[in-house]
Write a protein that holds these residues in place. Structure first.
Motif, PDB file in Angstrom:
ATOM      1  N   TYR A  18       4.010  -6.372   4.738  1.00 30.45           N
ATOM      2  CA  TYR A  18       4.691  -4.556   4.373  1.00 30.45           C
ATOM      3  C   TYR A  18       4.963  -4.823   3.586  1.00 30.45           C
ATOM      4  O   TYR A  18       5.060  -3.817   2.852  1.00 30.45           O
ATOM      5  N   SER A  19       6.008  -5.825   2.733  1.00 30.84           N
ATOM      6  CA  SER A  19       6.974  -6.370   1.994  1.00 30.84           C
ATOM      7  C   SER A  19       5.941  -5.144   0.139  1.00 30.84           C
ATOM      8  O   SER A  19       5.548  -5.167  -0.583  1.00 30.84           O
ATOM      9  N   LEU A  20       4.089  -6.260   0.428  1.00 28.92           N
ATOM     10  CA  LEU A  20       3.579  -6.377  -0.415  1.00 28.92           C
ATOM     11  C   LEU A  20       2.632  -4.909  -0.428  1.00 28.92           C
ATOM     12  O   LEU A  20       2.529  -4.415  -1.239  1.00 28.92           O
ATOM     13  N   GLN A  21       2.813  -4.623   0.811  1.00 28.84           N
ATOM     14  CA  GLN A  21       1.823  -2.916   0.962  1.00 28.84           C
ATOM     15  C   GLN A  21       3.072  -2.752   0.780  1.00 28.84           C
ATOM     16  O   GLN A  21       2.213  -1.280  -0.321  1.00 28.84           O
ATOM     17  N   GLY A  22       3.673  -1.923   0.019  1.00 27.12           N
ATOM     18  CA  GLY A  22       4.906  -1.293   0.194  1.00 27.12           C
ATOM     19  C   GLY A  22       5.276  -1.530  -2.284  1.00 27.12           C
ATOM     20  O   GLY A  22       5.584  -0.994  -2.858  1.00 27.12           O
ATOM     21  N   ILE A  23       5.552  -2.918  -2.591  1.00 23.55           N
ATOM     22  CA  ILE A  23       4.331  -2.837  -3.925  1.00 23.55           C
ATOM     23  C   ILE A  23       3.534  -2.459  -3.798  1.00 23.55           C
ATOM     24  O   ILE A  23       3.387  -1.484  -5.454  1.00 23.55           O
ATOM     25  N   LYS A  24       2.226  -2.339  -3.746  1.00 20.46           N
ATOM     26  CA  LYS A  24       1.291  -1.968  -3.828  1.00 20.46           C
ATOM     27  C   LYS A  24       1.463  -0.326  -3.836  1.00 20.46           C
ATOM     28  O   LYS A  24       0.808   0.278  -4.898  1.00 20.46           O
ATOM     29  N   ALA A  25       2.282   0.469  -3.387  1.00 21.81           N
ATOM     30  CA  ALA A  25       2.056   2.106  -3.117  1.00 21.81           C
ATOM     31  C   ALA A  25       2.845   1.719  -4.191  1.00 21.81           C
ATOM     32  O   ALA A  25       2.399   3.715  -4.876  1.00 21.81           O
ATOM     33  N   VAL A  28       0.808   1.815  -6.915  1.00 20.49           N
ATOM     34  CA  VAL A  28      -0.185   3.202  -7.231  1.00 20.49           C
ATOM     35  C   VAL A  28       0.325   4.861  -6.906  1.00 20.49           C
ATOM     36  O   VAL A  28      -0.804   5.587  -8.069  1.00 20.49           O
ATOM     37  N   GLU A  29       0.597   4.580  -6.636  1.00 19.53           N
ATOM     38  CA  GLU A  29       1.449   6.496  -5.946  1.00 19.53           C
ATOM     39  C   GLU A  29       2.937   6.297  -7.384  1.00 19.53           C
ATOM     40  O   GLU A  29       2.931   7.247  -7.889  1.00 19.53           O
ATOM     41  N   GLU A  30       3.493   5.367  -7.917  1.00 20.16           N
ATOM     42  CA  GLU A  30       4.501   6.286  -8.769  1.00 20.16           C
ATOM     43  C   GLU A  30       4.084   5.594 -10.571  1.00 20.16           C
ATOM     44  O   GLU A  30       4.296   4.597 -10.766  1.00 20.16           O
ATOM     45  N   PRO A  31       4.666   6.469 -11.676  1.00 21.11           N
ATOM     46  CA  PRO A  31       4.231   5.953 -12.965  1.00 21.11           C
ATOM     47  C   PRO A  31       5.453   5.561 -13.195  1.00 21.11           C
ATOM     48  O   PRO A  31       5.831   4.342 -13.680  1.00 21.11           O
ATOM     49  N   ALA A  32       6.687   5.505 -12.580  1.00 24.77           N
ATOM     50  CA  ALA A  32       7.717   5.015 -13.133  1.00 24.77           C
ATOM     51  C   ALA A  32       7.758   3.632 -12.853  1.00 24.77           C
ATOM     52  O   ALA A  32       8.203   2.979 -13.861  1.00 24.77           O
ATOM     53  N   GLU A  71      13.696   1.646  -8.127  1.00 27.51           N
ATOM     54  CA  GLU A  71      12.500   1.815  -8.720  1.00 27.51           C
ATOM     55  C   GLU A  71      12.063   2.172  -7.089  1.00 27.51           C
ATOM     56  O   GLU A  71      11.468   3.697  -6.893  1.00 27.51           O
ATOM     57  N   ILE A  72      11.856   1.357  -6.919  1.00 28.34           N
ATOM     58  CA  ILE A  72      11.030   1.432  -4.640  1.00 28.34           C
ATOM     59  C   ILE A  72      11.616   1.839  -4.047  1.00 28.34           C
ATOM     60  O   ILE A  72      11.576   3.277  -3.537  1.00 28.34           O
ATOM     61  N   VAL A  73      13.012   1.735  -4.388  1.00 24.65           N
ATOM     62  CA  VAL A  73      14.470   2.240  -3.354  1.00 24.65           C
ATOM     63  C   VAL A  73      14.402   3.774  -3.461  1.00 24.65           C
ATOM     64  O   VAL A  73      14.548   4.726  -2.679  1.00 24.65           O
ATOM     65  N   ASN A  74      14.728   4.393  -4.246  1.00 29.18           N
ATOM     66  CA  ASN A  74      14.415   5.722  -5.526  1.00 29.18           C
ATOM     67  C   ASN A  74      12.790   6.193  -4.643  1.00 29.18           C
ATOM     68  O   ASN A  74      13.188   7.536  -4.297  1.00 29.18           O
ATOM     69  N   SER A  75      11.937   5.848  -5.504  1.00 27.86           N
ATOM     70  CA  SER A  75      10.763   6.202  -5.060  1.00 27.86           C
ATOM     71  C   SER A  75      10.579   6.678  -3.250  1.00 27.86           C
ATOM     72  O   SER A  75      10.261   7.559  -2.769  1.00 27.86           O
ATOM     73  N   ALA A  76      11.661   5.527  -2.327  1.00 27.94           N
ATOM     74  CA  ALA A  76      11.095   5.487  -0.784  1.00 27.94           C
ATOM     75  C   ALA A  76      12.097   6.491  -0.447  1.00 27.94           C
ATOM     76  O   ALA A  76      11.768   7.326   0.601  1.00 27.94           O
ATOM     77  N   ILE A  77      13.418   7.182  -1.100  1.00 25.19           N
ATOM     78  CA  ILE A  77      13.902   8.490  -0.778  1.00 25.19           C
ATOM     79  C   ILE A  77      12.876   9.751  -0.893  1.00 25.19           C
ATOM     80  O   ILE A  77      13.611  10.549  -0.060  1.00 25.19           O
ATOM     81  N   GLU A  78      12.880   9.497  -1.971  1.00 22.53           N
ATOM     82  CA  GLU A  78      11.731  10.756  -2.026  1.00 22.53           C
ATOM     83  C   GLU A  78      10.798  11.262  -1.056  1.00 22.53           C
ATOM     84  O   GLU A  78      10.231  12.464  -1.220  1.00 22.53           O
ATOM     85  N   ALA A  79      10.342  10.269  -1.291  1.00 22.41           N
ATOM     86  CA  ALA A  79       8.518  10.528  -0.186  1.00 22.41           C
ATOM     87  C   ALA A  79       9.287  10.476   1.725  1.00 22.41           C
ATOM     88  O   ALA A  79       8.981  11.558   1.640  1.00 22.41           O
TER      89      ALA A  79
END
Length: 131
Positions: A18-25, A28-32, A71-79
């Motif tokens: 699941y962690s690797l899926q999060g990194i991949k997402a 793929v989804e976050e230019p920053a 950045e991943i946590v920020n993207s999760a909040i935004e999602a």
């Protein structure tokens, strides 16, 4: 529906998956995230060149990984906020702004740490001497 909790090696396997899926997402989804990951590809090897001690190396590497984590946590909040609904809400905007601010603060901490290590190791004096 009741979900069975995994334990032991299975739990570790699925947590890693699941962690690797999060990194991949994030990639793929976050230019920053892509920009910061690309910068990390340059900075991580540079850390081994710049650091003169294990502690300096740990600080330089930690900053690079923490920027990506923030950045991943920020993207999760935004999602999560975007999933809740498209209409504007003051708290939703505040949550997104605070997530962005956390990344911004981590980026600032990163350049301060890198500059401090460079200063301690005399690299900034060499650059200053050129000008």
């Amino acid at each position: 529906m009741y979900q069975v909790k995994r334990t032991g090696v299975k739990r570790f396997y699925f947590a890693t998956k699941y962690s690797l899926q999060g990194i991949k997402a994030a990639w793929v989804e976050e230019p920053a995230f892509r920009y910061e990951a690309t910068a990390a590809l340059v900075l991580l090897p540079a850390a081994f060149w710049l650091a003169e001690s294990g502690m300096q190396l740990a600080l330089l590497l930690a900053c690079c990984f923490l920027v990506l984590a923030f950045e991943i946590v920020n993207s999760a909040i935004e999602a999560v906020v975007d999933r809740w609904g498209p209409e504007y809400h003051e708290l939703a905007g505040r949550a997104k702004d605070m997530g962005s601010a956390a990344v911004f603060m981590m980026l600032n901490m990163t350049w301060v740490v890198w500059a401090s290590v460079a200063w301690d190791n005399g690299y900034l004096d060499m650059i200053k001497a050129l000008f």
